[in-house]
Design an enzyme around this catalytic site. Sequence first.
Site, mmCIF file in Angstrom:
data_model
loop_
_atom_site.group_PDB
_atom_site.id
_atom_site.type_symbol
_atom_site.label_atom_id
_atom_site.label_comp_id
_atom_site.label_asym_id
_atom_site.label_seq_id
_atom_site.Cartn_x
_atom_site.Cartn_y
_atom_site.Cartn_z
ATOM 1 N N LYS A 180 0.792 -1.183 -0.047
ATOM 2 C CA LYS A 180 0.068 0.011 0.200
ATOM 3 C C LYS A 180 0.853 1.169 0.060
ATOM 4 O O LYS A 180 1.673 1.502 0.942
ATOM 5 C CB LYS A 180 -0.848 0.216 1.247
ATOM 6 C CG LYS A 180 -1.891 1.337 1.267
ATOM 7 C CD LYS A 180 -2.108 1.785 2.741
ATOM 8 C CE LYS A 180 -1.945 2.982 3.089
ATOM 9 N NZ LYS A 180 -1.509 4.123 2.285
ATOM 10 N N GLU A 217 10.084 0.915 10.558
ATOM 11 C CA GLU A 217 10.850 2.157 10.535
ATOM 12 C C GLU A 217 10.281 3.250 11.034
ATOM 13 O O GLU A 217 9.301 3.703 10.051
ATOM 14 C CB GLU A 217 11.317 1.985 8.994
ATOM 15 C CG GLU A 217 12.187 1.068 8.533
ATOM 16 C CD GLU A 217 13.737 1.026 9.280
ATOM 17 O OE1 GLU A 217 14.405 0.074 9.230
ATOM 18 O OE2 GLU A 217 13.766 1.955 9.969
ATOM 19 N N GLU A 222 9.214 15.356 16.748
ATOM 20 C CA GLU A 222 9.961 15.317 15.312
ATOM 21 C C GLU A 222 9.227 16.216 14.618
ATOM 22 O O GLU A 222 7.880 16.141 14.600
ATOM 23 C CB GLU A 222 9.362 13.798 14.909
ATOM 24 C CG GLU A 222 10.010 13.463 13.525
ATOM 25 C CD GLU A 222 9.974 12.105 12.950
ATOM 26 O OE1 GLU A 222 8.746 11.444 13.276
ATOM 27 O OE2 GLU A 222 10.813 11.573 12.296
#
Lengths: 499, 521
Positions: A189, A265, A396
Amino acid sequence: FKYTQYKYLNQQCIILRAIFINNEWHSSVSGKKFPVFNPATEEKLCEVEEGDKEDVDKAVKAARQAFQIGSPWRTMDASERGRLINKLADLIERDRLLLATMEAMNGGKIFSNAYLMDLGGCIKTLRYCAGWADKIQGRTIPMDGNFFTYTRSEPVGVCGQIIPWNFPLLMFLWKIGPALSCGNTVVVKPAEQTPLTALHMGSLIKEAGFPPGVVNIVPGYGPTAGAAISSHMDVDKVAFTGSTEVGKLIKEAAGKSNLKRVSLELGGKSPCIVFADADLDNAVEFAHQGVFYHQGQCCIAASRLFVEESIYDEFVRRSVERAKKYVLGNPLTPGVSQGPQIDKEQYEKILDLIESGKKEGAKLECGGGPWGNKGYFIQPTVFSDVTDEMRIAKEEIFGPVQQIMKFKSLDDVIKRANNTFYGLSAGIFTNDIDKAITVSSALQSGTVWVNCYSVVSAQCPFGGFKMSGNGRELEFAWLVGNYGGSMISELNRIQIKKA
Amino acid sequence: MATTNGAVENGQPDRKAPALPRPVRNLEVQFTKIFINNEWNESKSGKKFATYNPSTLEKICEVEEGDKADVDKAVEAAQAAFQRGSPWRRLDAPSRGRLLQQLADLVERDRAILATLETMDTGKPFLHAFFIDLEGCIKTLRYFAGWADKIQGRTIPTDDNVVCFTRHEPIGVCGAITPWNFPLLMLVWKLAPALCCGNTVVLKPAEQTPLTALYLGSLIKEVGFPPGVVNIVPGFGPTVGAAISSHPQINKIAFTGSTEVGKLVKEAASHSNLKRVTLELGGKNPCIVCADADLSLAVECAHQGVFFNQGQCCTAASRVFVEEQVYDEFVRRSVEYAKKRPVGDPFDVRTEQGPQIDQKQFDKILDLIESGKKEGAKLECGGSALEDRGLFIKPTVFSEVTDTMRIAKEEIFGPVQPILKFKNIEEVIKRANSLEYGLTAAVFTKNLDKALKLASALESGTVWINCYNAIYAQAPFGGFKMSGNGRELAVLCLLQVTLPVSEKVGTGLFYLYVYSLIHWL
């Protein structure tokens, strides 16, 4: 419905926009489509068939069928699998210009980076994975008792792979390359923001000669198609690259459903530590590229820069000078060195974090706001006098924002660098061999770069400690049993730049 | 896709069958000089030697004859190409792999030419050269191209506060001496791993068959290997071969050939500079057929196993042990096969057996056949040369062979099948292991226990179960005892062309093992 024509600079190109299952193009079961945009102009490029649970079911069925014992894919020689992957690399090389243009237009990437770095990495990664196909060996084991015992390395089965939007094609190939090399079948996907290069790969996969069902591509959204993959009872493994927040959902869904293997990840808040004895120009440049590359949209972004007190002011001065050199604009235009952020959501999040920086008392050295009146552009921004509790030092950002912090002692900076739930990568700048070795071993980081940054190559395993991820990508040498299976210890890689 | 029986695959019923590959007519031999630094040189001495076509006994052409001086020049070039900072040393590992991949592409492009040259020079059937030799070359090159950037060292947690890691370094200049039975394939088996790991090479092809090696030199240049990385010096064993074996600047030598010469190579290597040595030598390979075997499979495999390539294989199944209950039937069927084997012009598509390589081999084989007759073996068929047809020998089968006969002890390297009888497993294991050779062995049985027992008990580098000559780039190949030292192919051979270097602690790796292949039916 399969494709649309798009005109760019008087050239017609074909954009594939349907769901790819069994080497055929399908429209979505629901009939729905979703729009895909060019983030530099906010213009809609086309509409793509929107996959949902039913489409994922179809794809998984096809992948399972292709994985049956006795199927063409299962009975193929391992070296022949390698040949097909190499052939795919040849086809990408042939279509390099088209793919780079698509990636730049859809992903907001600077064209020369897309062509040289992304596409270069794609081709090299595939060729690397192709070489492993017939070298994945088991062992014979002299165990107690009169037994003949050996291990074999088996493919896991149907691998679900969810790809991010920051390096759409490269991440697509980092996922399918090793999976196919080991003999798995896949259901991919791509990110809803950037499905186009993945869909073009569908046509190349068919052209290369992969049997039907080996690779299936279902574009769609996370909560629908992505969730369907993570909780599917017939998917043996899910691999995801994206935010830590979504990574947790995926691992949860995997646990709730069928205990499928999970590799992740995720995000990072990677520290870059510059000691007073470092080569200052080298450090400034690498630290700069480390956080600003691709508009800051890298999981490895060096978004916490710790600079030793004695060189702090000079470092900040040079970094600001460097950050001011950008030319913002349409990434397909030559001479432009910074493109847009990927979409409105990211754009607003970054601006919000920049505001928090100003509010919480960081010193704004340059930038600090949006740019232009169309597209999601943000000025390259540098903050100095940043302290550890500020939001910009903890969260982040995924944008062109550099945080520069001061440190005094080695032990102190190691503690501060490790003081985060993340642990993807880190950089150290020093000429002292003892410092280099001590600090690199002490950092809880999947990769540590010494006197360099962002050096990523197909040959090296890549992944994070702690909440930056589970498992390693491109890791063949440690294959024991299943691809992405038993990971007994964290693998820490130290990469020292040689003079 | 061509098939040997011309069957139609995936085509329309009315379409023509895919054609067999054709040899290149009137092929002109272009490359006959010494290849050093990507250039073609004449020999320092000015001498040339002739190479012959063993089917027609005609001279094909003359080739520059290398000697010590030419070897010295080649080694100098190889050393220069290996200097730190040279283009070859600075080339990153994946690019080395890419060059090997592209070399494979060129070999594929020129497949018909190379197969034609190989047939002209060796007398092996053209279709064998095309489908077996050349296929093996291409696949081996591609296999090692993949390894180039995957040769990993380790980090090691030693005592004390020390950082320790190993790296695998290329050895340096590697010498290779290759045989005449599979000239190009054996060359690629030596070249591919050596280049994969970053070494430079000085090669000597067999004097009987230098042509495909020299053609490969032209492809190496075309692909873009830097000059000096590969150097090819045709010539004779006592001159060029000896010069390579005892050269002080060659760090490793790989030799495939007879055990007799292998010993000389190892001696010279030790005498000179203790260069690393790998040897692929002869064999007198046992083929054990148990009473419960699939008999037709066993007969066919044993037949091909000994007669393939005119019997000129180190893996030749030249001692067939058959369990007494099925002995007579086995012999009968084997003789039937042998009588049907078409011997003739290697360019004829029907030919399965061509001529022997040269007069020396021819004489040796006939001598051993005579010894068989004299020592009391029963000659079932064949037993002599094909009348006035040069170096052709009739496929020969001996039964009632006993262990003391010369044909049961000495490597024949010809189309001669000695069939011996055995009573039980323990006995046959002892007899199979009784020679100084230990290259390969084969076992035919349906019983799992017997298969596993024999696989472990046979002192043999490779054990085939219910198959024969199953050789792949991915699997290591080599001999026990005097059939050789070291292993070719697979990752293990890479340990022989690299030096594991550890920064703090020395690591030593020693392998001794048997490799078994079970053919799953």
